[in-house]
Write a protein that holds these residues in place. Structure first.
Motif, mmCIF file in Angstrom:
data_model
loop_
_atom_site.group_PDB
_atom_site.id
_atom_site.type_symbol
_atom_site.label_atom_id
_atom_site.label_comp_id
_atom_site.label_asym_id
_atom_site.label_seq_id
_atom_site.Cartn_x
_atom_site.Cartn_y
_atom_site.Cartn_z
ATOM 1 N N ARG A 296 0.818 -1.221 0.000
ATOM 2 C CA ARG A 296 0.000 0.000 0.000
ATOM 3 C C ARG A 296 0.846 1.262 0.000
ATOM 4 O O ARG A 296 0.414 2.308 -0.508
ATOM 5 C CB ARG A 296 -0.913 -0.004 1.225
ATOM 6 C CG ARG A 296 -1.888 -1.177 1.237
ATOM 7 C CD ARG A 296 -2.954 -1.005 2.278
ATOM 8 N NE ARG A 296 -3.767 0.183 2.040
ATOM 9 C CZ ARG A 296 -4.904 0.439 2.677
ATOM 10 N NH1 ARG A 296 -5.368 -0.405 3.569
ATOM 11 N NH2 ARG A 296 -5.575 1.542 2.418
ATOM 12 N N PHE A 297 2.036 1.203 0.597
ATOM 13 C CA PHE A 297 2.879 2.391 0.682
ATOM 14 C C PHE A 297 4.294 2.040 0.218
ATOM 15 O O PHE A 297 4.675 0.877 0.188
ATOM 16 C CB PHE A 297 2.942 2.921 2.125
ATOM 17 C CG PHE A 297 1.594 3.053 2.778
ATOM 18 C CD1 PHE A 297 0.702 4.037 2.384
ATOM 19 C CD2 PHE A 297 1.207 2.169 3.780
ATOM 20 C CE1 PHE A 297 -0.540 4.157 2.982
ATOM 21 C CE2 PHE A 297 -0.028 2.280 4.392
ATOM 22 C CZ PHE A 297 -0.915 3.269 3.989
ATOM 23 N N ALA A 298 5.082 3.034 -0.105
ATOM 24 C CA ALA A 298 6.498 2.801 -0.445
ATOM 25 C C ALA A 298 7.298 2.709 0.856
ATOM 26 O O ALA A 298 8.165 3.543 1.151
ATOM 27 C CB ALA A 298 7.013 3.935 -1.318
ATOM 28 N N THR A 299 6.978 1.705 1.621
ATOM 29 C CA THR A 299 7.518 1.584 2.982
ATOM 30 C C THR A 299 8.936 1.032 2.971
ATOM 31 O O THR A 299 9.224 0.001 2.357
ATOM 32 C CB THR A 299 6.617 0.659 3.817
ATOM 33 O OG1 THR A 299 5.283 1.171 3.803
ATOM 34 C CG2 THR A 299 7.113 0.578 5.242
ATOM 35 N N LYS A 300 9.832 1.722 3.687
ATOM 36 C CA LYS A 300 11.193 1.230 3.876
ATOM 37 C C LYS A 300 11.181 0.209 5.023
ATOM 38 O O LYS A 300 10.449 0.391 6.004
ATOM 39 C CB LYS A 300 12.144 2.385 4.186
ATOM 40 C CG LYS A 300 12.191 3.440 3.080
ATOM 41 C CD LYS A 300 13.076 4.598 3.484
ATOM 42 C CE LYS A 300 13.153 5.656 2.397
ATOM 43 N NZ LYS A 300 11.869 6.340 2.165
ATOM 44 N N LEU A 301 11.986 -0.821 4.917
ATOM 45 C CA LEU A 301 11.969 -1.914 5.885
ATOM 46 C C LEU A 301 13.295 -2.013 6.634
ATOM 47 O O LEU A 301 14.372 -1.891 6.042
ATOM 48 C CB LEU A 301 11.697 -3.246 5.186
ATOM 49 C CG LEU A 301 10.341 -3.415 4.490
ATOM 50 C CD1 LEU A 301 10.304 -4.740 3.737
ATOM 51 C CD2 LEU A 301 9.203 -3.347 5.504
ATOM 52 N N VAL A 302 13.196 -2.275 7.947
ATOM 53 C CA VAL A 302 14.367 -2.558 8.773
ATOM 54 C C VAL A 302 14.047 -3.804 9.600
ATOM 55 O O VAL A 302 13.049 -3.824 10.326
ATOM 56 C CB VAL A 302 14.725 -1.386 9.714
ATOM 57 C CG1 VAL A 302 15.907 -1.770 10.607
ATOM 58 C CG2 VAL A 302 15.047 -0.133 8.915
ATOM 59 N N PHE A 303 14.888 -4.830 9.474
ATOM 60 C CA PHE A 303 14.712 -6.068 10.237
ATOM 61 C C PHE A 303 15.864 -6.207 11.235
ATOM 62 O O PHE A 303 17.031 -6.050 10.864
ATOM 63 C CB PHE A 303 14.713 -7.292 9.314
ATOM 64 C CG PHE A 303 13.568 -7.334 8.343
ATOM 65 C CD1 PHE A 303 12.345 -7.875 8.715
ATOM 66 C CD2 PHE A 303 13.714 -6.858 7.046
ATOM 67 C CE1 PHE A 303 11.285 -7.920 7.820
ATOM 68 C CE2 PHE A 303 12.661 -6.897 6.140
ATOM 69 C CZ PHE A 303 11.446 -7.438 6.535
ATOM 70 N N ALA A 304 15.530 -6.518 12.479
ATOM 71 C CA ALA A 304 16.544 -6.786 13.507
ATOM 72 C C ALA A 304 16.287 -8.169 14.080
ATOM 73 O O ALA A 304 15.169 -8.465 14.498
ATOM 74 C CB ALA A 304 16.472 -5.735 14.609
ATOM 75 N N SER A 305 17.314 -9.011 14.078
ATOM 76 C CA SER A 305 17.133 -10.390 14.533
ATOM 77 C C SER A 305 18.332 -10.838 15.370
ATOM 78 O O SER A 305 19.399 -10.216 15.321
ATOM 79 C CB SER A 305 16.948 -11.312 13.327
ATOM 80 O OG SER A 305 18.001 -11.148 12.402
#
Length: 465
Positions: A296-305
């Protein structure tokens, strides 16, 4: 092929030297004996101690995470040995001096602060190392400017700045939450976030409150930002705050996406391993919520694991480029691992060089887990991990039965009073606290959990289960 430095090669040579392995192994055994039996039979030769200091200094210059960890662990073990047995004033002062130099080289500023809380070193840092410290304290300042990032944290934040889709992993001691909060502080001060929002995705409701409280404290001087924990944002709040950080579970994010009032510019997924967990029924909710947000949006992603070798997996899962992935192996704390077998009456420590178990000659002196914990914790604070809320409360009661009542302490007394007034006058926590024991789990009222955490940070002899 990545070029190697002289320090990398020298460190590999050091690890193969019988002298290093013998001295380091003897120091580990002495520390294990001190902790598990209270008596040290493995006496460290002062010459070996001086050699270990030189080895630690060389190892700290290596770019290999294992070498750097050994450098830190060596000085930590020497400090522990000095406390338990004693090294003599001259050698003790030398350990303090080299410890500070090694920590500067490693960029371990929390360790430097802890070191300087004690007596400190009477030796000055070499000019080059002093200049390095100043440079790192300037370059590696947090976005807020109130702390200094470690070398590993700085490497992550620098790589994150240039990526729209980023995934990183590291050990518990890396400070993943600290890195995320530093990045959020930088993001929310940008005007481009006006009338948009950031979502921090957490796995449980308990973490919503804790994360939101931390963010509100962090952003107290940024008046344009509102931290919200529910998937709705009334018009009055949108008019008052131009920017929003939502702290949500996957379920709440899906509810927000049903009627979004602000576009999601960034989606930060904490504990990202939940997205691909095989035995977690909510993993599909994670996946669906993230896909919907990016669709739906041009969402930037950040994953922390946690510490996994392939953090790029999360970027691949959502069809993103994998150049924004970074796996960090380096620890910023020294971890000594022990295994006590009360059935077979044996006890072991695990070598920091190759992680192999080494058995101590002395058998455990304790017959039960409770006796073991009480004998090892003494008058110091301790955290005991138990799997399950009921089990943690039951074990706290068992520990409390064996401890004497603690002397009057305002923090403990206030917490006991609060528990009896706002939870129940017979709540188990009140009785265990009177003997210096508390339990802590996700089913407790959030305010009580936070008060337990505060008490643990301020009371010297509290045991938390």
């Amino acid at each position: 092929m990545t070029s190697r430095t002289a320090a990398d090669l020298l460190s590999e040579i050091i690890l193969q030297r019988p002298g290093f392995r013998s001295a380091y192994g003897g120091l580990e055994r002495a520390a294990a004996e001190s902790f598990l039996t209270g008596e040290v039979t493995q006496i460290l030769d002062p010459v070996d101690a001086k050699h270990l200091l030189r080895y630690a200094d060389v190892l700290s210059h290596s770019r290999d995470a294992h070498h750097r960890e050994l450098a830190y662990t060596a000085i930590a073990l020497l400090r522990e040995y000095d406390t338990a047995v004693g090294l003599g004033q001259e050698l003790s002062d030398r350990v303090l001096a080299v410890a500070e130099a090694v920590l500067v080289q490693l960029g371990n500023f929390p360790g430097i602060r802890t070191l300087q809380k004690g007596v400190g070193s009477r030796y000055a840092l070499p000019l080059s190392r002093g200049a390095l410290r100043i440079a790192k304290e300037v370059l590696q300042r947090t976005s807020k400017g109130d702390a200094t990032l470690t070398d590993a944290q700085y490497a992550i934040t620098e790589k994150m700045r240039g990526e729209d889709y980023f995934s990183f992993s590291g050990p518990t001691s890396l400070g993943k939450s600290f890195i995320i909060k530093d990045a959020l502080y930088d993001i929310v001060r940008r005007d481009e976030l006006n009338d948009h929002c950031v979502v921090v995705l957490v796995p449980t409701k308990a973490l919503i409150g804790q994360t939101a409280a931390d963010l509100r404290n962090l952003l107290s001087e940024v008046p344009e930002v509102n931290v919200a924990t529910y998937p709705s944002l009334p018009k009055i709040l949108r008019q008052r705050y131009r920017r929003t950080i939502f702290v949500l579970t996957p379920e709440r994010l899906l509810r927000y996406l049903a009627d979004p009032v602000r576009e999601i510019d960034y989606l930060v997924v904490d504990e990202a391993q939940k997205v691909i967990a095989k035995n977690d029924a909510r993993s599909s909710l994670y996946y669906h919520a993230i896909v919907e947000a990016t669709r739906r949006f041009a969402t930037k992603l950040v994953f922390a694991s946690p510490s996994i070798a392939n953090p790029e997996l999360f970027l691949e899962l959502f069809g993103k480029a994998t150049n924004g992935a970074l796996a960090v192996k380096e620890r910023t704390v020294a971890q000594h691992r022990y295994f006590v077998d009360l059935v077979a009456q044996r006890q072991y420590y695990f070598s920091g060089i190759d992680a192999t178990p080494q058995e101590l000659e002395a058998a455990p002196l304790q017959a039960s887990v409770v006796d073991l914990i009480l004998s090892r914790s003494g008058d110091r604070k301790a955290i005991i991990y138990i799997n399950g809320s009921l089990k943690s409360a039951e074990f706290a009661l068992r520990l409390a039965e064996r401890r004497d009542a603690v002397s009057s302490d305002k923090e403990i007394d206030d917490l006991i009073k609060h528990v009896r007034e706002y939870v129940h006058k017979d709540y188990f926590l009140a009785s265990t606290l009177s003997r210096g024991v508390a339990f802590h789990h996700g089913k407790m009222p959030q305010e009580v959990r936070e008060r337990v955490e505060q008490a643990f940070s301020e009371v010297e002899s509290l045991i938390v289960v």
